[in-house]
Design a protein around this motif. Structure first.
Motif, PDB file in Angstrom:
ATOM      1  N   GLY A   4     -58.196  27.955  -7.849  1.00 31.78           N
ATOM      2  CA  GLY A   4     -58.951  27.392  -6.740  1.00 31.78           C
ATOM      3  C   GLY A   4     -58.116  26.578  -5.762  1.00 31.78           C
ATOM      4  N   VAL A   5     -56.802  26.571  -5.936  1.00 33.01           N
ATOM      5  CA  VAL A   5     -55.941  25.856  -4.986  1.00 33.01           C
ATOM      6  C   VAL A   5     -55.991  26.578  -3.642  1.00 33.01           C
ATOM      7  N   ILE A   6     -55.902  27.891  -3.684  1.00 28.51           N
ATOM      8  CA  ILE A   6     -56.080  28.717  -2.494  1.00 28.51           C
ATOM      9  C   ILE A   6     -57.473  29.308  -2.589  1.00 28.51           C
ATOM     10  N   ARG A   7     -58.336  28.901  -1.639  1.00 31.40           N
ATOM     11  CA  ARG A   7     -59.714  29.387  -1.665  1.00 31.40           C
ATOM     12  C   ARG A   7     -59.925  30.562  -0.721  1.00 31.40           C
TER      13      ARG A   7
ATOM     14  N   LEU B 142     -44.498  27.757  -1.118  1.00 34.64           N
ATOM     15  CA  LEU B 142     -45.285  28.971  -0.922  1.00 34.64           C
ATOM     16  C   LEU B 142     -46.513  28.676  -0.063  1.00 34.64           C
ATOM     17  N   ILE B 143     -47.207  27.614  -0.377  1.00 32.29           N
ATOM     18  CA  ILE B 143     -48.395  27.230   0.396  1.00 32.29           C
ATOM     19  C   ILE B 143     -48.015  26.896   1.837  1.00 32.29           C
ATOM     20  N   ALA B 144     -46.918  26.198   2.034  1.00 34.22           N
ATOM     21  CA  ALA B 144     -46.471  25.855   3.388  1.00 34.22           C
ATOM     22  C   ALA B 144     -46.182  27.116   4.201  1.00 34.22           C
ATOM     23  N   LEU B 145     -45.558  28.095   3.585  1.00 31.26           N
ATOM     24  CA  LEU B 145     -45.296  29.356   4.286  1.00 31.26           C
ATOM     25  C   LEU B 145     -46.606  30.059   4.656  1.00 31.26           C
ATOM     26  N   LEU B 146     -47.556  30.039   3.753  1.00 32.20           N
ATOM     27  CA  LEU B 146     -48.848  30.668   4.025  1.00 32.20           C
ATOM     28  C   LEU B 146     -49.607  29.925   5.116  1.00 32.20           C
ATOM     29  N   GLN B 147     -49.443  28.613   5.178  1.00 32.61           N
ATOM     30  CA  GLN B 147     -50.127  27.844   6.210  1.00 32.61           C
ATOM     31  C   GLN B 147     -49.584  28.158   7.595  1.00 32.61           C
ATOM     32  N   THR B 148     -48.332  28.535   7.686  1.00 32.57           N
ATOM     33  CA  THR B 148     -47.773  28.908   8.982  1.00 32.57           C
ATOM     34  C   THR B 148     -48.178  30.318   9.373  1.00 32.57           C
ATOM     35  N   ASN B 149     -48.350  31.202   8.383  1.00 28.98           N
ATOM     36  CA  ASN B 149     -48.779  32.577   8.643  1.00 28.98           C
ATOM     37  C   ASN B 149     -49.320  33.166   7.345  1.00 28.98           C
ATOM     38  N   ALA B 150     -50.627  33.190   7.213  1.00 28.60           N
ATOM     39  CA  ALA B 150     -51.252  33.668   5.981  1.00 28.60           C
ATOM     40  C   ALA B 150     -51.171  35.180   5.827  1.00 28.60           C
ATOM     41  N   ARG B 151     -50.712  35.889   6.846  1.00 28.64           N
ATOM     42  CA  ARG B 151     -50.633  37.353   6.788  1.00 28.64           C
ATOM     43  C   ARG B 151     -49.263  37.857   6.343  1.00 28.64           C
TER      44      ARG B 151
END
Length: 149
Positions: free
Chosen positions: A42-45, A5-14
């Motif tokens: 707090g993992v995603i700030r 999930l975090i990896a996907l958000l790092q490529t496109n947080a929108r």
């Protein structure tokens, strides 16, 4: 699953929660709950924008090494926090006590900020160097002021 999930958000947080759910093959509510938990823990700030051109390319940057009087470091750091031009303030070992990254629109502004720092009670010495060019950058933003050196 959280790493994916975090990896996907790092490529496109929108990306929408529905899009993330489809890519992870999870229910939308599950993805939403995971996101809420990661934010709460707090993992995603926060979420950021990846710019094609850095709007600060024209800014002047300087590195300042500051020596402070004993037992005055905390007060000086607190005061530096009120200077928006100070982008990084780190305590360091060696001859100096603080490492600062200062960023201003013009060289004249940089001079004024350094003068303001030197006048802070407890500052004994401030050695500064203007950054001429960035040749290597391997850090990624961690949430806020750090965007380039």
């Amino acid at each position: 699953m959280d790493r994916q999930l975090i990896a996907l958000l790092q490529t496109n947080a929108r990306q929408s929660t529905m899009t993330l759910a489809k890519r992870l093959r999870l229910a939308r509510s599950t993805v939403h709950d995971r996101l809420m938990r990661l934010e709460r823990e707090g993992v995603i700030r926060g979420y950021s924008v990846d710019l094609a051109q850095d709007p600060f390319d024209e800014y002047t940057q300087a590195i300042a090494l500051v020596s402070v009087a004993q037992r005055q470091q905390r007060q000086i750091i607190d005061r530096l926090g009120f200077l928006p031009e100070v982008k990084i303030c780190s305590t360091i070992s060696g001859d100096s006590d603080l490492f600062l990254l200062i960023e201003t629109p013009r060289l004249e502004d940089l001079d004024a900020v350094i003068e303001e720092i030197v006048r802070l009670p407890g500052v004994e010495r401030c050695r500064s160097s203007v950054v001429l060019a960035q040749k290597l950058w391997r850090l990624t933003p961690l949430g806020g002021a750090l965007h380039r050196l």
